[in-house]
Design an enzyme around this catalytic site. Structure first.
Site, PDB file in Angstrom:
ATOM      1  N   TYR A 111       0.766  -1.271  -0.008  1.00 22.57           N
ATOM      2  CA  TYR A 111      -0.133  -0.023   0.166  1.00 22.57           C
ATOM      3  C   TYR A 111       0.870   1.245  -0.096  1.00 22.57           C
ATOM      4  O   TYR A 111       1.953   1.085  -0.407  1.00 22.57           O
ATOM      5  CB  TYR A 111      -0.927   0.108   1.162  1.00 22.57           C
ATOM      6  CG  TYR A 111      -2.288   0.716   0.848  1.00 22.57           C
ATOM      7  CD1 TYR A 111      -3.173   0.603  -0.384  1.00 22.57           C
ATOM      8  CD2 TYR A 111      -2.458   1.841   1.415  1.00 22.57           C
ATOM      9  CE1 TYR A 111      -3.839   1.249  -0.583  1.00 22.57           C
ATOM     10  CE2 TYR A 111      -3.450   2.801   1.093  1.00 22.57           C
ATOM     11  CZ  TYR A 111      -4.005   2.428  -0.031  1.00 22.57           C
ATOM     12  OH  TYR A 111      -4.950   3.460  -0.652  1.00 22.57           O
ATOM     13  N   ARG A 164      -8.214  10.324  -8.392  1.00 22.67           N
ATOM     14  CA  ARG A 164      -7.610  11.135  -7.512  1.00 22.67           C
ATOM     15  C   ARG A 164      -6.813  10.038  -6.780  1.00 22.67           C
ATOM     16  O   ARG A 164      -7.086   9.775  -5.642  1.00 22.67           O
ATOM     17  CB  ARG A 164      -8.553  12.175  -6.485  1.00 22.67           C
ATOM     18  CG  ARG A 164      -7.455  12.991  -5.715  1.00 22.67           C
ATOM     19  CD  ARG A 164      -7.562  12.738  -4.172  1.00 22.67           C
ATOM     20  NE  ARG A 164      -7.062  11.681  -3.917  1.00 22.67           N
ATOM     21  CZ  ARG A 164      -7.292  10.995  -2.767  1.00 22.67           C
ATOM     22  NH1 ARG A 164      -8.105  11.433  -1.949  1.00 22.67           N
ATOM     23  NH2 ARG A 164      -6.717   9.872  -2.476  1.00 22.67           N
ATOM     24  N   LYS A 182      -5.708  -2.117  -1.416  1.00 27.62           N
ATOM     25  CA  LYS A 182      -6.828  -1.817  -0.306  1.00 27.62           C
ATOM     26  C   LYS A 182      -7.399  -3.214  -0.061  1.00 27.62           C
ATOM     27  O   LYS A 182      -7.455  -3.790   1.190  1.00 27.62           O
ATOM     28  CB  LYS A 182      -7.961  -0.921  -0.738  1.00 27.62           C
ATOM     29  CG  LYS A 182      -7.432   0.383  -0.620  1.00 27.62           C
ATOM     30  CD  LYS A 182      -7.820   0.957   0.748  1.00 27.62           C
ATOM     31  CE  LYS A 182      -6.926   2.207   1.055  1.00 27.62           C
ATOM     32  NZ  LYS A 182      -7.468   3.204   1.898  1.00 27.62           N
ATOM     33  N   GLU A 254     -13.323   4.492  -3.400  1.00 29.79           N
ATOM     34  CA  GLU A 254     -11.960   4.778  -3.027  1.00 29.79           C
ATOM     35  C   GLU A 254     -11.221   5.686  -4.086  1.00 29.79           C
ATOM     36  O   GLU A 254     -11.232   5.251  -5.337  1.00 29.79           O
ATOM     37  CB  GLU A 254     -10.980   3.525  -3.131  1.00 29.79           C
ATOM     38  CG  GLU A 254      -9.457   3.436  -2.524  1.00 29.79           C
ATOM     39  CD  GLU A 254      -9.643   3.923  -1.046  1.00 29.79           C
ATOM     40  OE1 GLU A 254     -10.456   3.328  -0.249  1.00 29.79           O
ATOM     41  OE2 GLU A 254      -8.624   4.728  -0.547  1.00 29.79           O
ATOM     42  N   ASP A 255     -10.692   6.780  -3.698  1.00 31.92           N
ATOM     43  CA  ASP A 255      -9.744   7.694  -4.581  1.00 31.92           C
ATOM     44  C   ASP A 255     -10.622   8.427  -5.771  1.00 31.92           C
ATOM     45  O   ASP A 255      -9.959   8.195  -6.811  1.00 31.92           O
ATOM     46  CB  ASP A 255      -8.582   7.059  -4.950  1.00 31.92           C
ATOM     47  CG  ASP A 255      -7.378   6.855  -4.143  1.00 31.92           C
ATOM     48  OD1 ASP A 255      -7.814   7.470  -2.942  1.00 31.92           O
ATOM     49  OD2 ASP A 255      -6.438   6.563  -4.148  1.00 31.92           O
ATOM     50  N   ASP A 277     -13.352   5.764   1.860  1.00 30.49           N
ATOM     51  CA  ASP A 277     -12.400   5.588   2.923  1.00 30.49           C
ATOM     52  C   ASP A 277     -11.728   6.985   2.693  1.00 30.49           C
ATOM     53  O   ASP A 277     -11.314   7.461   3.895  1.00 30.49           O
ATOM     54  CB  ASP A 277     -11.508   4.371   2.338  1.00 30.49           C
ATOM     55  CG  ASP A 277     -10.518   4.377   3.496  1.00 30.49           C
ATOM     56  OD1 ASP A 277     -11.011   4.083   4.720  1.00 30.49           O
ATOM     57  OD2 ASP A 277      -9.301   4.251   2.947  1.00 30.49           O
ATOM     58  N   ASP A 278     -11.702   7.619   1.638  1.00 33.04           N
ATOM     59  CA  ASP A 278     -10.873   8.849   1.754  1.00 33.04           C
ATOM     60  C   ASP A 278     -11.609   9.923   2.816  1.00 33.04           C
ATOM     61  O   ASP A 278     -10.808  10.666   3.209  1.00 33.04           O
ATOM     62  CB  ASP A 278     -11.017   9.388   0.325  1.00 33.04           C
ATOM     63  CG  ASP A 278     -10.339   8.466  -0.406  1.00 33.04           C
ATOM     64  OD1 ASP A 278      -9.108   8.103  -0.351  1.00 33.04           O
ATOM     65  OD2 ASP A 278     -10.835   8.238  -1.383  1.00 33.04           O
ATOM     66  N   ASN A 418      -0.306  12.201   0.956  1.00 28.80           N
ATOM     67  CA  ASN A 418       0.502  10.859   0.602  1.00 28.80           C
ATOM     68  C   ASN A 418       0.682  10.958  -1.215  1.00 28.80           C
ATOM     69  O   ASN A 418      -0.030  11.912  -1.629  1.00 28.80           O
ATOM     70  CB  ASN A 418      -0.343   9.685   0.442  1.00 28.80           C
ATOM     71  CG  ASN A 418      -0.771   9.223   2.061  1.00 28.80           C
ATOM     72  OD1 ASN A 418       0.273   9.350   2.838  1.00 28.80           O
ATOM     73  ND2 ASN A 418      -1.756   9.082   2.146  1.00 28.80           N
ATOM     74  N   ASN A 462      -2.663   5.992   9.239  1.00 27.04           N
ATOM     75  CA  ASN A 462      -2.963   5.435   7.971  1.00 27.04           C
ATOM     76  C   ASN A 462      -4.228   4.880   8.234  1.00 27.04           C
ATOM     77  O   ASN A 462      -4.642   4.195   9.214  1.00 27.04           O
ATOM     78  CB  ASN A 462      -2.175   4.098   8.119  1.00 27.04           C
ATOM     79  CG  ASN A 462      -1.822   3.362   6.941  1.00 27.04           C
ATOM     80  OD1 ASN A 462      -2.803   3.030   6.271  1.00 27.04           O
ATOM     81  ND2 ASN A 462      -0.598   2.912   6.508  1.00 27.04           N
TER      82      ASN A 462
HETATM   83  P1  NAD Z   1      -8.585  16.628  -2.738  1.00 27.27           P
HETATM   84  O1  NAD Z   1      -8.265  16.768  -4.211  1.00 27.27           O
HETATM   85  O2  NAD Z   1     -10.118  16.548  -2.614  1.00 27.27           O
HETATM   86  O3  NAD Z   1      -8.143  18.138  -1.975  1.00 27.27           O
HETATM   87  C1  NAD Z   1      -7.175  18.698  -1.889  1.00 27.27           C
HETATM   88  C2  NAD Z   1      -7.238  19.971  -1.583  1.00 27.27           C
HETATM   89  O4  NAD Z   1      -5.892  20.576  -1.356  1.00 27.27           O
HETATM   90  C3  NAD Z   1      -8.016  21.137  -2.227  1.00 27.27           C
HETATM   91  O5  NAD Z   1      -8.810  21.567  -1.173  1.00 27.27           O
HETATM   92  C4  NAD Z   1      -6.897  22.107  -2.893  1.00 27.27           C
HETATM   93  O6  NAD Z   1      -7.540  23.287  -3.262  1.00 27.27           O
HETATM   94  C5  NAD Z   1      -5.882  22.001  -1.851  1.00 27.27           C
HETATM   95  N1  NAD Z   1      -4.746  22.516  -2.429  1.00 27.27           N
HETATM   96  C6  NAD Z   1      -4.034  22.195  -3.413  1.00 27.27           C
HETATM   97  N2  NAD Z   1      -2.724  22.665  -3.625  1.00 27.27           N
HETATM   98  C7  NAD Z   1      -2.791  23.593  -2.612  1.00 27.27           C
HETATM   99  C8  NAD Z   1      -1.875  24.413  -2.107  1.00 27.27           C
HETATM  100  N3  NAD Z   1      -0.763  24.699  -2.965  1.00 27.27           N
HETATM  101  N4  NAD Z   1      -2.205  25.386  -0.908  1.00 27.27           N
HETATM  102  C9  NAD Z   1      -3.300  25.033  -0.238  1.00 27.27           C
HETATM  103  N5  NAD Z   1      -4.059  24.282  -0.440  1.00 27.27           N
HETATM  104  C10 NAD Z   1      -4.063  23.248  -1.736  1.00 27.27           C
HETATM  105  O7  NAD Z   1      -7.861  15.569  -2.153  1.00 27.27           O
HETATM  106  P2  NAD Z   1      -8.014  14.683  -0.741  1.00 27.27           P
HETATM  107  O8  NAD Z   1      -8.984  13.630  -0.965  1.00 27.27           O
HETATM  108  O9  NAD Z   1      -8.459  15.844   0.420  1.00 27.27           O
HETATM  109  O10 NAD Z   1      -6.546  14.118  -0.466  1.00 27.27           O
HETATM  110  C11 NAD Z   1      -5.447  15.292  -0.230  1.00 27.27           C
HETATM  111  C12 NAD Z   1      -4.145  14.537   0.145  1.00 27.27           C
HETATM  112  O11 NAD Z   1      -4.743  13.843   1.500  1.00 27.27           O
HETATM  113  C13 NAD Z   1      -3.623  13.594  -0.584  1.00 27.27           C
HETATM  114  O12 NAD Z   1      -2.430  13.518  -0.787  1.00 27.27           O
HETATM  115  C14 NAD Z   1      -4.170  12.106  -0.057  1.00 27.27           C
HETATM  116  O13 NAD Z   1      -3.085  11.232  -0.299  1.00 27.27           O
HETATM  117  C15 NAD Z   1      -3.854  12.479   1.482  1.00 27.27           C
HETATM  118  N6  NAD Z   1      -4.881  11.593   2.273  1.00 27.27           N
HETATM  119  C16 NAD Z   1      -4.148  10.912   3.338  1.00 27.27           C
HETATM  120  C17 NAD Z   1      -4.904  10.074   4.069  1.00 27.27           C
HETATM  121  C18 NAD Z   1      -4.261   9.402   5.120  1.00 27.27           C
HETATM  122  O14 NAD Z   1      -3.235   9.624   5.394  1.00 27.27           O
HETATM  123  N7  NAD Z   1      -4.876   8.809   6.191  1.00 27.27           N
HETATM  124  C19 NAD Z   1      -6.049   9.635   3.701  1.00 27.27           C
HETATM  125  C20 NAD Z   1      -6.912  10.295   2.463  1.00 27.27           C
HETATM  126  C21 NAD Z   1      -6.056  11.202   2.032  1.00 27.27           C
END
Ligand code: NAD
Length: 588
Positions: A111, A164, A182, A254-255, A277-278, A418, A462
């Site tokens: 993963y 995504r 997953k 997912e994603d 999950d996101d 991530n 995680n």
């Molecule tokens: P998303 O695309 O829905 O949201 C991204 C957000 O970041 C948007 O609001 C965008 O406007 C903002 N953004 C982008 N560039 C920016 C910048 N330079 N400055 C400020 N804001 C900015 O994505 P998401 O589903 O919310 O996921 C975001 C991140 O979180 C991903 O990297 C994903 O891997 C991570 N994530 C981590 C976990 C975990 O660790 N448990 C779980 C889910 C998602």
């Protein structure tokens, strides 16, 4: 040599029931039955594979040792990913035992973060079919395609449209690596049986021009469908999957990109056994870490001021759960929302701003002047918790972290994006730039950090702490739907399993080596919640929920083919219990 006539008679009868008509090489070619060199001599003889294997007989433990040798010798993590994928295709029980018993070293391969690279290179490393590819052109035929899937007892589907993938953006059909990964964790951590798991990609095209012109791309070469046909495809999948595998089949989203993720969750959450999950898994795991952090800082959640960098699916999901938690602690919803701030690509999330305001984040928008300089905003809001979910590496700069440490005794810093390259800061930066006072967690794993003689072991927020347990519980209870409260309960359960010793080392989550125990506890609490809110379909409630869950879980130790053959004496005829029959059937 065991070749008694009674054994052969018993075997020949069992072959009929066990479906062992394909004796010989097919036993070895089927990853579900293959034990490789662990087949004993009698097994090799009765199964007709004697001579097809080297004469040495290995135990599963010896096979694990040998595989570990190859695993550690691989030059790159992507090579390790390919090695494990190959093992999964050859010998399922060995793969899952290895993964289950080496979570710390192998989960980052199967993963995040390596799976991200695997998705980017999916065309290069694609070997054997695993999962279903449903394209936008298959509309009207989805049930037929699901019928092509050879398993009758699917209980868990993970579906993505690839838009995504982690923080990597639109990877189209290459996103298939995510549901595969997953579901591997569903089995390794949650004990869901592998044949009950189905990865699906909805291929609606991709807007990633690099992929469209990439010779290795394996998906549809067209721009993403974004009109009504997209919704029709998702709707058809929901209906066809429940028609094929029953109303209570679990469907995990997912994603998906932000615009679809929340919309589809809102549409389906109360009508299907489904979650995203996101949004919910991330929110659950982040909340778990934050609840654990309260034990270090001694500050109640309702007294914190939380600032999100990013206002997408992950941030909004976490923020909603935080608000719910603050309400549980006695605040009104308005008071809770007031304590949660967001900043996205268009600047501070306020009601009046040039880019306008829409979607879930609007709930958290403030009546405040619009600002677009992150550092300036942080100085003005002075949060106590800073959460990064913006998929932009390094935005928590030294200055930002210094500032957080200047007005907080114990600043809470979560860099959740991530893969690792997108993390808002590293663990080392979080500790060093807060003079060791930062309470840190991340989405991707970081090595321990030594600062001023103290070793910090940062916890990885995680989702795997949460989703396998919730998924297992939802499957076992055959839930009709999954409420947000299930995830709050999962978060509390996870936080409760963090020991004082963990906290002392800066760890807000139980060690990954303990994650299977966490999943089991969460599954039990999910089922308890399902009975409390009436969403469980099984009836009556099992007297001992934990034992009941355990009885449904996958056993990755090898089955012996021989005892079953002996177990079933000729005089028993063909009258065997359903339970035993299913056991035989599942072995094959
Ligand atoms: P998303 O695309 O829905 O949201 C991204 C957000 O970041 C948007 O609001 C965008 O406007 C903002 N953004 C982008 N560039 C920016 C910048 N330079 N400055 C400020 N804001 C900015 O994505 P998401 O589903 O919310 O996921 C975001 C991140 O979180 C991903 O990297 C994903 O891997 C991570 N994530 C981590 C976990 C975990 O660790 N448990 C779980 C889910 C998602």
């Amino acid at each position: 040599m065991v070749r008694s006539s009674s054994l052969l008679r018993a075997v020949s009868k069992d072959q009929t029931i066990l479906g062992l008509r394909n004796r010989g090489i097919d036993i070895l070619r089927n990853p579900r039955t293959n034990k490789g060199m662990a087949f004993t001599l009698p097994e090799r003889q009765v199964l007709g594979i004697h001579g097809l294997l080297p004469p040495t007989v290995l135990t599963q433990e010896e096979q694990m040792y040998r595989t570990m040798q190859s695993f550690t010798r691989q030059p790159t993590d992507l090579d390790r990913y390919v090695l494990l994928a190959g093992l999964q295709d050859r010998n399922e029980k060995l793969f899952y035992r290895l993964l289950s018993e080496n979570v710390e070293s192998m989960m980052p391969i199967v993963y995040t973060p390596t799976v991200g690279l695997a998705c980017q290179k999916f065309g290069l490393i694609y070997r054997r079919p695993r999962g279903l590819f449903l394209t936008i052109h298959d509309r009207g035929h989805i049930f037929e395609l699901l019928s092509n899937w050879p398993e009758e007892a699917v209980k868990a589907i993970v579906v993505t449209d690839g838009e995504r993938i982690l923080g990597l953006g639109d990877l189209g059909a290459f996103g298939m690596g995510i549901p595969i990964g997953k579901l591997a964790l569903y089995t390794a951590l949650g004990g869901v049986k592998p044949h009950q798991c189905l990865p699906i990609v909805l291929d609606v095209g991709t807007d990633n021009d690099d992929l469209l012109s990439n010779k290795m791309y394996i998906g549809l070469r067209q721009k993403r469908e974004r009109g009504p046909a997209y919704d029709e495809l998702v709707e058809e999948l929901m209906q066809a999957a429940t028609e094929r595998w029953g109303r209570n089949v679990l469907i995990q989203f997912e994603d998906f990109a932000n615009a679809n993720a929340q919309r589809l969750l809102d549409k389906y959450q109360m009508h299907y056994n489904t979650f995203n999950d996101d949004i919910q898994g991330t929110a659950g795991v982040a909340l778990a870490g934050l609840l654990a952090s309260l034990r270090i800082s001694g500050i109640r959640m309702r007294d914190h001021k939380v600032f999100f960098m990013g206002a997408g699916s992950a941030a909004c999901g976490i923020a909603s759960f935080l608000a719910l938690q603050m309400v549980i602690e006695g605040m009104t919803e308005a008071e809770a929302l007031d304590r949660i701030w967001m900043f996205d690509a268009d600047g501070l999330v306020v009601n009046e701003r040039p880019a306008g305001m829409s979607g879930t984040k609007a709930r958290f928008a403030k009546n405040h002047k619009h600002m677009s300089d992150f550092e300036e905003v942080i100085g003005e809001i002075k949060p106590s918790i800073l959460i990064g979910a913006c998929a932009t590496g390094g935005v928590f700069t030294k200055n930002i972290l210094n500032k957080m440490a200047s007005w907080n005794e114990r600043p809470v810093i979560f860099a959740l994006s991530n893969p690792t390259s997108k993390a808002e800061c590293t663990a080392e930066e979080a500790y060093v730039h807060t003079d060791g006072r930062g309470i840190f967690a991340s989405g991707s794993p970081f090595d321990p950090v030594v600062y001023k003689g103290k070793t910090y072991r940062p916890g990885q927020g995680n989702n795997s702490y949460i989703f396998p347990g919730v998924g297992l519980g939802a499957i076992v209870a055959q839930m009709k739907h999954i409420s947000d409260k299930v995830f709050l309960r999962a978060a509390t359960t996870c936080a409760e399993m963090v020991t004082e010793a963990d906290l002392e080392q800066g760890r807000l989550y139980p060690p990954l080596s303990n994650i299977r125990a966490v999943s089991l506890r969460i599954a039990v609490e999910t089922i308890n919640e399902a009975f409390e809110d009436g969403s469980a379909s099984i009836d009556p409630k099992p007297q001992d929920v934990e034992e009941f869950v355990k009885s449904k879980m996958y056993d990755y130790k090898y089955d012996s083919f021989l005892p079953i053959m002996y177990d079933w004496p000729e005089e028993a005829g063909h009258e065997i219990s359903d339970e035993k029959f299913m056991h035989f059937k599942e072995m094959i």
